[in-house]
Design a protein around this motif. Structure first.
Motif, PDB file in Angstrom:
ATOM      1  N   ARG A 180      41.276 118.567  68.089  1.00  0.00           N
ATOM      2  CA  ARG A 180      40.466 118.206  69.247  1.00  0.00           C
ATOM      3  C   ARG A 180      38.999 118.061  68.893  1.00  0.00           C
ATOM      4  N   ALA A 181      38.523 118.872  67.966  1.00  0.00           N
ATOM      5  CA  ALA A 181      37.105 118.817  67.580  1.00  0.00           C
ATOM      6  C   ALA A 181      36.846 117.652  66.616  1.00  0.00           C
ATOM      7  N   GLN A 182      37.904 116.923  66.271  1.00  0.00           N
ATOM      8  CA  GLN A 182      37.802 115.867  65.256  1.00  0.00           C
ATOM      9  C   GLN A 182      37.059 116.383  64.027  1.00  0.00           C
ATOM     10  N   SER A 183      37.401 117.605  63.687  1.00  0.00           N
ATOM     11  CA  SER A 183      36.773 118.274  62.550  1.00  0.00           C
ATOM     12  C   SER A 183      37.112 117.546  61.256  1.00  0.00           C
ATOM     13  N   ASP A 184      36.237 117.716  60.237  1.00  0.00           N
ATOM     14  CA  ASP A 184      36.608 117.090  58.954  1.00  0.00           C
ATOM     15  C   ASP A 184      37.717 117.894  58.272  1.00  0.00           C
ATOM     16  N   GLU A 185      38.143 118.995  58.938  1.00  0.00           N
ATOM     17  CA  GLU A 185      39.316 119.728  58.442  1.00  0.00           C
ATOM     18  C   GLU A 185      40.567 119.424  59.269  1.00  0.00           C
ATOM     19  N   ALA A 186      40.496 118.435  60.161  1.00  0.00           N
ATOM     20  CA  ALA A 186      41.684 118.103  60.975  1.00  0.00           C
ATOM     21  C   ALA A 186      42.835 117.762  60.032  1.00  0.00           C
ATOM     22  N   ILE A 187      44.022 118.228  60.407  1.00  0.00           N
ATOM     23  CA  ILE A 187      45.151 118.181  59.463  1.00  0.00           C
ATOM     24  C   ILE A 187      45.854 116.822  59.479  1.00  0.00           C
ATOM     25  N   ASP A 188      45.946 116.233  58.302  1.00  0.00           N
ATOM     26  CA  ASP A 188      46.598 114.924  58.152  1.00  0.00           C
ATOM     27  C   ASP A 188      48.080 115.064  57.830  1.00  0.00           C
ATOM     28  N   TYR A 189      48.417 116.058  57.011  1.00  0.00           N
ATOM     29  CA  TYR A 189      49.803 116.241  56.554  1.00  0.00           C
ATOM     30  C   TYR A 189      50.216 117.694  56.698  1.00  0.00           C
ATOM     31  N   VAL A 190      51.488 117.893  57.078  1.00  0.00           N
ATOM     32  CA  VAL A 190      52.053 119.245  57.055  1.00  0.00           C
ATOM     33  C   VAL A 190      53.180 119.262  56.019  1.00  0.00           C
ATOM     34  N   SER A 191      53.076 120.182  55.070  1.00  0.00           N
ATOM     35  CA  SER A 191      54.136 120.362  54.078  1.00  0.00           C
ATOM     36  C   SER A 191      55.039 121.483  54.562  1.00  0.00           C
ATOM     37  N   ILE A 192      56.344 121.237  54.545  1.00  0.00           N
ATOM     38  CA  ILE A 192      57.288 122.194  55.135  1.00  0.00           C
ATOM     39  C   ILE A 192      58.196 122.780  54.055  1.00  0.00           C
ATOM     40  N   CYS A 193      58.062 124.100  53.875  1.00  0.00           N
ATOM     41  CA  CYS A 193      58.827 124.834  52.844  1.00  0.00           C
ATOM     42  C   CYS A 193      59.557 126.007  53.481  1.00  0.00           C
ATOM     43  N   SER A 194      59.914 125.871  54.733  1.00  0.00           N
ATOM     44  CA  SER A 194      60.596 126.958  55.446  1.00  0.00           C
ATOM     45  C   SER A 194      62.103 126.855  55.191  1.00  0.00           C
ATOM     46  N   PRO A 195      62.882 127.853  55.649  1.00  0.00           N
ATOM     47  CA  PRO A 195      64.337 127.765  55.513  1.00  0.00           C
ATOM     48  C   PRO A 195      64.883 126.484  56.168  1.00  0.00           C
ATOM     49  N   ASN A 196      65.977 125.983  55.598  1.00  0.00           N
ATOM     50  CA  ASN A 196      66.493 124.659  55.975  1.00  0.00           C
ATOM     51  C   ASN A 196      66.699 124.460  57.479  1.00  0.00           C
TER      52      ASN A 196
END
Ligand code: NAD
Length: 312
Positions: free
Chosen positions: A66-82
């Motif tokens: 919402r803050a359009q921060s330069d840390e706004a997340i572009d990608y989520v990597s998922i390594c959780s249980p299947n």
């Protein structure tokens, strides 16, 4: 530079994702895992925010967006249980990020349709780690098979024994509803590779199906495959066990060993490079292997016809 978040940051495979994020010139800004043994983050991104509660992770994620921060997340990597992948994929897409998800992308085929729908709604992309498709020896074998003029099908024996300690069956990996069972958790890489190499699946039967080992027969456009998978040290060939190795991986093609033991080290990094260049493996690339495994989980066992030699 792209900003990443990582779900399942305390697990075995997460450090490979951290290393790949770094090696591709990007940064990890937030990580989440209910388990807090995550000191490994310091080796890669000590400045990353870390959460053990999903709701706090979500709040942080949303604040950056919402803050359009330069840390706004572009990608989520998922390594959780299947069995959590599809839920974590939905969260990431709805939060405006693209996804890089570990294998198997989902446990059940119908989950693929559900995430495909949200991919369409959000305009964000789901990418999966199918690292064997990026292995140089596998790519060149595929080129040979697909470019050549095979008159008869190849006869293939695939054997993968990767012994695990007693912990395995006590963890989510040993619970079929959570991992998909040995064929999904240990085998899906190889079933995807077989499809990638040998084309469409034409026939499948299963001869052996236990929590710790499974075996069967698969026939593709270009190959007839007898396969065997195990997490039991007792299934290692004697000569391999004598050397102290705990893993045996063999692909015999028309009686000749297909050598692909090297070339595994950087495949997560290669996967990230491909995703970031817009060439990631998407939902549809996963369908055949996930359908194959789901059908093998449900089908009736058949008396060994084209059984792998390890099936007594
Ligand atoms: P792991 O059990 O070591 O790690 C899983 C992590 O997820 C743990 O830290 C756990 O605390 C965390 N977790 C549990 N519940 C969670 C939740 N609700 N939300 C967020 N995190 C949660 O397992 P692993 O071996 O690292 O496997 C993780 C994924 O990577 C699996 O999908 C597995 O199939 C895949 N994997 C891929 C490869 C490969 O070669 N590509 C190799 C191993 C594992």
């Amino acid at each position: 530079m792209k900003n990443f978040a990582l779900i399942g940051a305390a697990g075995y495979i997460a450090p490979r994702h951290m290393a790949a994020i770094k090696a591709t010139g990007n940064r990890l800004v937030a990580a989440y895992d209910p388990f807090d043994s995550v000191g490994i983050i310091d080796s890669h991104f000590p400045e990353a925010f870390f959460f053990t509660e999903f709701e706090r992770f979500d709040r942080h994620f949303d604040k950056l967006r919402r803050a359009q921060s330069d840390e706004a997340i572009d990608y989520v990597s998922i390594c959780s249980p299947n069995y959590l992948h599809d839920s974590h994929i939905r969260f990431a897409l709805r939060s405006g990020a693209h996804v890089i998800c570990e294998k198997p992308l989902v446990v059940n085929p119908w989950n693929l349709d559900a995430i495909a729908q949200i991919e369409l709604e959000t305009g964000r992309k789901v990418n999966s780690i199918l690292q064997l498709r990026l292995h140089p020896s596998i790519i060149s074998l595929r080129e040979k098979i697909r470019g050549g003029t095979l008159e008869t099908k190849l006869n293939v024996d695939l054997t993968y024994v990767t012994s695990r300690g007693r912990w395995y069956m006590q963890s989510w990996k040993g619970v079929e509803k959570k991992s998909g069972g040995i064929m999904a958790n240990i085998g899906v890489h190889f079933f995807d590779m077989l499809h990638f190499l040998f084309g469409e699946l034409q026939e499948s039967s299963v001869h052996l199906r236990h929590d710790n080992r499974a075996a069967g027969y698969l026939e593709y456009e270009h190959a007839r495959v007898r396969w065997f998978l195990s997490v039991e040290i007792d299934d290692l060939p004697e000569a391999i066990r004598a050397t102290g190795q705990r893993t045996y991986r063999s692909i015999l093609i028309d009686g000749e060993e297909f050598e692909f033991s090297g070339g595994f080290t950087d495949l997560h990094q290669r996967s990230y490079e491909e995703v970031l260049a817009g060439h990631g493996f998407g939902i549809d690339d996963n369908r055949q292997a996930i359908n194959t495994v789901a059908a093998m989980r449900r089908c009736e066992l058949t008396a060994a016809g084209e059984a792998h030699p390890f099936v007594a």
